[in-house]
Design a protein around this motif. Sequence first.
Motif, PDB file in Angstrom:
ATOM      1  N   THR A 192       0.839  -1.208   0.000  1.00 12.12           N
ATOM      2  CA  THR A 192       0.000   0.000   0.000  1.00 12.12           C
ATOM      3  C   THR A 192       0.864   1.245   0.000  1.00 12.12           C
ATOM      4  O   THR A 192       0.576   2.214  -0.707  1.00 12.12           O
ATOM      5  N   ARG A 193       1.935   1.215   0.763  1.00 10.59           N
ATOM      6  CA  ARG A 193       2.865   2.348   0.747  1.00 10.59           C
ATOM      7  C   ARG A 193       3.529   2.459  -0.625  1.00 10.59           C
ATOM      8  O   ARG A 193       3.667   3.553  -1.169  1.00 10.59           O
ATOM      9  N   GLY A 194       3.915   1.328  -1.194  1.00  7.70           N
ATOM     10  CA  GLY A 194       4.529   1.337  -2.520  1.00  7.70           C
ATOM     11  C   GLY A 194       3.602   1.849  -3.593  1.00  7.70           C
ATOM     12  O   GLY A 194       4.050   2.383  -4.614  1.00  7.70           O
ATOM     13  N   ALA A 195       2.293   1.712  -3.362  1.00  7.53           N
ATOM     14  CA  ALA A 195       1.303   2.208  -4.324  1.00  7.53           C
ATOM     15  C   ALA A 195       1.055   3.703  -4.178  1.00  7.53           C
ATOM     16  O   ALA A 195       0.277   4.273  -4.944  1.00  7.53           O
ATOM     17  N   GLY A 196       1.685   4.327  -3.179  1.00  3.44           N
ATOM     18  CA  GLY A 196       1.592   5.779  -3.057  1.00  3.44           C
ATOM     19  C   GLY A 196       0.776   6.306  -1.906  1.00  3.44           C
ATOM     20  O   GLY A 196       0.657   7.521  -1.728  1.00  3.44           O
ATOM     21  N   TYR A 197       0.188   5.412  -1.093  1.00 10.03           N
ATOM     22  CA  TYR A 197      -0.554   5.868   0.079  1.00 10.03           C
ATOM     23  C   TYR A 197       0.419   6.243   1.191  1.00 10.03           C
ATOM     24  O   TYR A 197       1.534   5.713   1.265  1.00 10.03           O
ATOM     25  N   ALA A 235      -4.937  -6.018  -3.760  1.00 13.77           N
ATOM     26  CA  ALA A 235      -4.175  -5.938  -5.010  1.00 13.77           C
ATOM     27  C   ALA A 235      -4.984  -5.266  -6.111  1.00 13.77           C
ATOM     28  O   ALA A 235      -4.482  -4.401  -6.845  1.00 13.77           O
ATOM     29  N   ARG A 236      -6.251  -5.674  -6.239  1.00 17.92           N
ATOM     30  CA  ARG A 236      -7.106  -5.058  -7.265  1.00 17.92           C
ATOM     31  C   ARG A 236      -7.267  -3.567  -7.022  1.00 17.92           C
ATOM     32  O   ARG A 236      -7.277  -2.766  -7.969  1.00 17.92           O
ATOM     33  N   LEU A 237      -7.401  -3.198  -5.759  1.00 19.16           N
ATOM     34  CA  LEU A 237      -7.556  -1.779  -5.441  1.00 19.16           C
ATOM     35  C   LEU A 237      -6.290  -0.996  -5.786  1.00 19.16           C
ATOM     36  O   LEU A 237      -6.357   0.074  -6.410  1.00 19.16           O
ATOM     37  N   LEU A 238      -5.141  -1.509  -5.381  1.00 26.80           N
ATOM     38  CA  LEU A 238      -3.895  -0.782  -5.612  1.00 26.80           C
ATOM     39  C   LEU A 238      -3.621  -0.593  -7.100  1.00 26.80           C
ATOM     40  O   LEU A 238      -3.045   0.430  -7.502  1.00 26.80           O
ATOM     41  N   GLN A 239      -4.034  -1.538  -7.905  1.00 26.76           N
ATOM     42  CA  GLN A 239      -3.821  -1.417  -9.349  1.00 26.76           C
ATOM     43  C   GLN A 239      -4.591  -0.247  -9.953  1.00 26.76           C
ATOM     44  O   GLN A 239      -4.238   0.217 -11.039  1.00 26.76           O
ATOM     45  N   ALA A 246       5.055  -6.791  -6.077  1.00 27.86           N
ATOM     46  CA  ALA A 246       5.563  -5.781  -7.008  1.00 27.86           C
ATOM     47  C   ALA A 246       5.434  -4.378  -6.416  1.00 27.86           C
ATOM     48  O   ALA A 246       6.357  -3.562  -6.521  1.00 27.86           O
ATOM     49  N   PHE A 247       4.308  -4.094  -5.799  1.00 21.69           N
ATOM     50  CA  PHE A 247       4.147  -2.789  -5.154  1.00 21.69           C
ATOM     51  C   PHE A 247       5.074  -2.665  -3.948  1.00 21.69           C
ATOM     52  O   PHE A 247       5.654  -1.603  -3.705  1.00 21.69           O
ATOM     53  N   ALA A 248       5.212  -3.727  -3.186  1.00 18.31           N
ATOM     54  CA  ALA A 248       6.066  -3.683  -2.002  1.00 18.31           C
ATOM     55  C   ALA A 248       7.516  -3.394  -2.366  1.00 18.31           C
ATOM     56  O   ALA A 248       8.222  -2.701  -1.623  1.00 18.31           O
TER      57      ALA A 248
END
Length: 209
Positions: A16-21, A48-52, A183-185
Amino acid sequence: MDYSLNEIELIAKRATRGAGYVWGMAEEAAKATRWLCSRDMDGGSELARLLQRELSQNPDKHVPINIEGDWKGAEVLCPLMVGASLSDCAARLKRAPIRTGRIASPAILLPFGANAARALECSISLECDGFKAVTDGIELSAPDEFPVEVDAVSVRIGGMLGDLRAHRTRSHPDPDGWEILEAFARKTYAPATEQSRLLGAGAGLSDND
């Protein structure tokens, strides 16, 4: 794939942090993901679906514009941001249900509904597009899967628990969802510097002979 709830929480936080939150929201996402997994739902794939969807890139567009009436955003609402508001505004449910506009990944609201149920010491119902879930903060009655997006969600006090979801201490996330989280992590990992590479090499550059 088999992971402990601690592992699920850690990867969810980093992803979630890697996704920009921001980190605070990442912590909320991690707790929510763990709660879903502990109730035998694939919280990792939901996250995962949300972060995408990259809603964190323009957060102001995905939060309720006004929390006095129906909670609607300029664009589709983010369930993490709505969930945080729901936890903060739980007492409002004593006066009337809280209704949202279009929202992504509504299943992610369930742990926040559980927070409200514990705070108010009652059961909470969440309904959207024909799907219904009830929680008393500990137990959960809910379908196996929720839609990826709905036009509206209604959260209210009351509701009878039906078939209870099993409590789990480990999770078996879908491999594709887990790969997305990883991948986001990875975006949170600091790149290796020359100094860190040298330190990692140990005494390999020393000649003590």
